[in-house]
Design an enzyme around this catalytic site. Structure first.
Site, PDB file in Angstrom:
ATOM      1  N   LEU A  37       0.765  -1.245  -0.065  1.00 28.90           N
ATOM      2  CA  LEU A  37      -0.161   0.209  -0.180  1.00 28.90           C
ATOM      3  C   LEU A  37       0.849   1.137   0.084  1.00 28.90           C
ATOM      4  CD1 LEU A  37      -2.630  -0.880   2.714  1.00 28.90           C
ATOM      5  CD2 LEU A  37      -3.157  -0.874   0.219  1.00 28.90           C
ATOM      6  N   GLY A  38       2.166   1.247   0.619  1.00 33.33           N
ATOM      7  CA  GLY A  38       3.002   2.339   0.636  1.00 33.33           C
ATOM      8  C   GLY A  38       4.266   2.150   1.369  1.00 33.33           C
ATOM      9  N   GLU A  44       7.474  -0.818   5.316  1.00 30.62           N
ATOM     10  CA  GLU A  44       6.482  -0.715   4.279  1.00 30.62           C
ATOM     11  C   GLU A  44       5.187  -1.151   4.971  1.00 30.62           C
ATOM     12  OE1 GLU A  44       7.926  -2.576   0.215  1.00 30.62           O
ATOM     13  OE2 GLU A  44       7.895  -4.221   1.809  1.00 30.62           O
ATOM     14  N   VAL A  45       3.835  -0.579   4.252  1.00 25.22           N
ATOM     15  CA  VAL A  45       2.473  -0.666   4.525  1.00 25.22           C
ATOM     16  C   VAL A  45       2.064  -1.717   3.687  1.00 25.22           C
ATOM     17  CG1 VAL A  45       0.187   0.204   4.977  1.00 25.22           C
ATOM     18  CG2 VAL A  45       2.454   1.572   5.659  1.00 25.22           C
ATOM     19  N   LYS A  61       1.624  -2.514   8.791  1.00 22.35           N
ATOM     20  CA  LYS A  61       2.867  -1.766   8.892  1.00 22.35           C
ATOM     21  C   LYS A  61       3.944  -2.575   9.261  1.00 22.35           C
ATOM     22  CE  LYS A  61       4.150   2.974   9.838  1.00 22.35           C
ATOM     23  NZ  LYS A  61       3.490   4.565  10.339  1.00 22.35           N
ATOM     24  N   ASP A 158       2.080  15.958  11.953  1.00 24.82           N
ATOM     25  CA  ASP A 158       2.254  16.056  10.738  1.00 24.82           C
ATOM     26  C   ASP A 158       0.812  15.722  10.052  1.00 24.82           C
ATOM     27  OD1 ASP A 158       4.072  15.892   8.176  1.00 24.82           O
ATOM     28  OD2 ASP A 158       4.336  13.912   8.466  1.00 24.82           O
TER      29      ASP A 158
END
Length: 505
Positions: A37-38, A44-45, A61, A158
């Site tokens: 996913l990211g 990483e996710v 995650k 953030d």
């Protein structure tokens, strides 16, 4: 010793860092990794699903604790903060924490999967989100989520569209608490000193290394609202050396006629002048924002959410502070070696605990499946309904060419626009331009209306979301002769691209 130090600095009880995981289900291999996913600073996710019930989805995650001592400390802190927020109640506008486990040097956090993608994806460069009422719908949810976070004594630090997630029913959820910290503990407020976040969204006082928690998050929310209403960011950093910031703060005459302010209605501009106030003592509070006429207009739109339970080079930088030995401006996203990305990765989190984020598959999606031969091993769904498990994303479209010709086209178009490309798999490549990286995946779709179609999917990997969208539109224009409007419209109608939230009646 390191755990105690960070606990003391962040006002987290030391024993909470060694809190045992949730009980194991007894099956150490009962979830399956679907796709990435990211990418994050420490790992990483990944999208995972329960092998026994594929409607149960979660984001995993994976963080490399061996990256550095600071990484280990920050990863543990993020887990404690997410656990604390979930223990305080499953607020609908916060990504829920499901559980975690540690295997050697890897920590896996299991969190709610938001299938509507990231907020930035719904923001078109130079235009913003589709309508003012939709921006209001998202913004009110953002403020409700921030209110809840602050009530727990936590500051996010953030807040930006890349860290705000959506469900396909357009519930906004705040996520990514990697830079969050406790500011209120034992009935005492702590003044923060760590410069962190992403410069265009950061408050002026945060850049000066001494700030109160709540006002700095509120400032960031204001910048998010500007992005949603205009499709651009007002400045690259809140610095008087930058003319656009100085003109706004000084309230120069005629500023409402300049971009991005000229794109907003009067009531929204009044609200932003209250939020983007460089005096943190007189800046609008969450409650004042939620009761402002712009937010309360068409109140029923916002109430549906709770019940339905940029510029380029926007980097995160490092600085010194009292929160940790090294200050943390969130780093450009990248993956690290040693992260488990294979479907054979093990885990013992009870996926039944994810029932509150159970994935609901639209019945009409069943007529369209993706070919396994076009998916990498980490993306292979082995007969499941792959398309329905794709997060909503506006940066995808259908073409009339076959997979091989489409792959060649992607490569040539990227190179023509100065994008550096390298292959991950025969049908998946990574593109990089300046500080923005993205993944392009090509999918073979089954027959729709007697036509075999190919879908081209672009996903931001790192860098500013608005700049990624600008790059995407430049590239997409070169695909115009081969874009299949019928297939692309089908994706939109089935909620796989644009938000399908109906306008207020």
């Amino acid at each position: 010793m390191a755990d105690t130090a960070i606990a003391n600095q962040e006002n987290i009880k030391p024993e909470s860092l060694d809190k045992p995981n949730k009980p194991s289900s007894g099956d150490d291999q009962h979830f399956r990794i679907i796709r990435t996913l990211g990418e994050g600073a420490y790992g990483e996710v990944l999208l995972v699903t329960d092998k026994k019930n594929t409607n149960l989805m979660a984001a995993m995650k994976v963080m490399n604790l061996q990256h550095s001592k600071i990484a280990e400390r920050e990863c543990k802190k993020e887990r404690v903060i997410q656990q604390q927020l979930t223990d305080a109640g499953n607020h609908p506008n916060i990504i829920h924490f499901i559980g975690y486990r540690v295997d050697g040097t890897l920590m896996r956090l299991f969190i709610e999967y938001a299938d509507g993608g990231e907020l930035f994806d719904q923001i078109e460069p130079e235009k913003g989100v589709e309508s003012t009422w939709k921006a209001r719908h998202y913004f009110r949810q953002l403020m409700e989520g921030v209110k809840f976070i602050h009530q727990q004594g936590i500051c996010h630090r953030d807040i930006k569209p890349e860290n705000l997630f959506l469900t396909k029913s357009d519930v906004l959820k705040i996520g990514d608490f990697g830079l969050a910290t406790l500011f209120f503990y034992d009935n005492k407020e702590r003044i923060l000193t760590m410069p962190c976040g992403t410069r265009p969204y950061a408050s002026p006082e945060l850049m000066n290394k001494s700030y109160r928690a709540q006002p700095t998050d509120i400032w960031s929310c204001g910048i998010v609202l500007v992005a949603m209403l205009s499709g651009e960011l007002p400045w690259q950093a809140p610095d008087r050396a930058e003319e656009s910031f100085r003109v706004w703060i000084d309230g120069e005459k005629g500023i409402e006629k300049k971009n991005p302010w000229s794109k907003m209605e009067r009531q929204a501009l009044f609200l932003l002048k209250w939020i983007l106030n460089d005096n943190e003592k007189t800046r609008a509070t969450v409650d004042q924002i939620l009761t402002h006429p712009w937010c309360t207009e068409r109140e029923t739109i916002a109430s549906l959410t709770t019940n339905n339970t940029s510029r380029p080079n926007a980097k995160r930088h490092k600085g010194n502070n009292d929160d940790s030995p090294v200050g943390l401006f969130s780093q450009p996203l990248h993956s690290h070696r040693g992260i488990a990305t294979s479907p054979i990765a093990r885990g013992d989190v009870d996926m039944a605990a994810a029932s509150r984020v159970a994935f609901s598959q639209p019945a009409t999606i069943e007529s369209l499946l993706l070919s396994e031969s076009q998916m990498s091993q980490s993306q292979r769904l082995e007969g499941w309904d792959a398309l329905s498990k794709l997060a909503r994303r506006m940066t995808r479209f259908c073409v009339t060419t076959d997979v091989d010709l489409t792959t060649q086209k992607v490569l040539s178009v990227c190179q023509a626009h100065g994008v550096t490309v390298h292959y991950k798999t025969p049908t998946e490549m990574v593109g990089t331009q300046r500080d923005v990286s993205f993944i392009v995946t090509i999918y073979q779709m089954s027959t729709i209306h007697d036509d075999d179609l190919v879908m081209v999917d672009f996903r931001r990997s790192r860098g500013d979301g608005l700049e990624f969208k600008r790059i995407f539109h430049q590239l997409r224009s070169d695909f115009s002769p081969i874009i299949c409007e019928m297939g692309t419209n089908w994706l939109e109608q089935h909620g796989l691209t644009k938000s399908q939230m109906p306008p207020p009646s």
